[in-house]
Motif scaffolding. Structure first.
Motif, PDB file in Angstrom:
ATOM      1  N   GLU A 101       0.842  -1.139   0.134  1.00 52.11           N
ATOM      2  CA  GLU A 101       0.058   0.000   0.025  1.00 52.11           C
ATOM      3  C   GLU A 101       0.821   1.433   0.062  1.00 52.11           C
ATOM      4  N   LYS A 104       2.149   1.972  -3.632  1.00 51.02           N
ATOM      5  CA  LYS A 104       1.098   2.508  -4.398  1.00 51.02           C
ATOM      6  C   LYS A 104       1.117   4.170  -4.207  1.00 51.02           C
ATOM      7  N   VAL A 105       1.086   4.382  -2.985  1.00 57.82           N
ATOM      8  CA  VAL A 105       1.271   5.769  -2.474  1.00 57.82           C
ATOM      9  C   VAL A 105       2.403   6.501  -3.076  1.00 57.82           C
TER      10      VAL A 105
END
Length: 132
Positions: A101, A104-105
């Motif tokens: 995650e 992705k950021v």
């Protein structure tokens, strides 16, 4: 026939330097920068100017002034930056955004900032090349 022009390779080396310096600046906190008499925020701004300089040089110094040479750095930064970030996290270095995650950021941040800086650098390279 050359695959890529020497101006692109010059820009590519600046991009590699950007990735190294950017990750080193992210690893070290403000204390280490203060010991050298540097402001961490100023160094990070200078580091983010490097992709604009790389794309500017790639377009301005190319034979045809092809803007795609400069824009080709966007996927390089967008994919290699988060990859290095993920590897640093897996090696145990403290990073802000962890796991997939976080990748992705970080990818989105690198993509947006590289679109902005490389877009500006490539456009300036094309415009200034036309004037000369």
């Amino acid at each position: 026939m050359k695959i890529l022009e020497s101006s692109w390779w010059l820009g590519f080396m600046l991009i590699i330097f950007f990735l190294i310096m950017g990750n080193l600046a992210a690893i070290f906190n403000g204390y280490q920068f203060n010991r050298f008499g540097l402001n961490r925020d100023f160094v990070l701004i200078l580091v983010w100017i490097l992709p604009a300089l790389a794309s500017f040089l790639a377009v301005f110094k190319s034979k045809g002034g092809n803007i795609l040479l400069g824009l080709s750095f966007i996927p390089i930064i967008s994919f290699s930056g988060p990859t290095v970030h993920f590897i640093l996290g897996e090696l145990g270095i403290i990073i802000d955004l962890i796991g997939l995650e976080g990748v992705k950021v970080v990818f989105q941040m690198y993509l947006m900032l590289s679109l902005l800086t490389i877009g500006i650098g490539s456009t300036l390279g094309k415009l200034l090349r036309k004037k000369n």
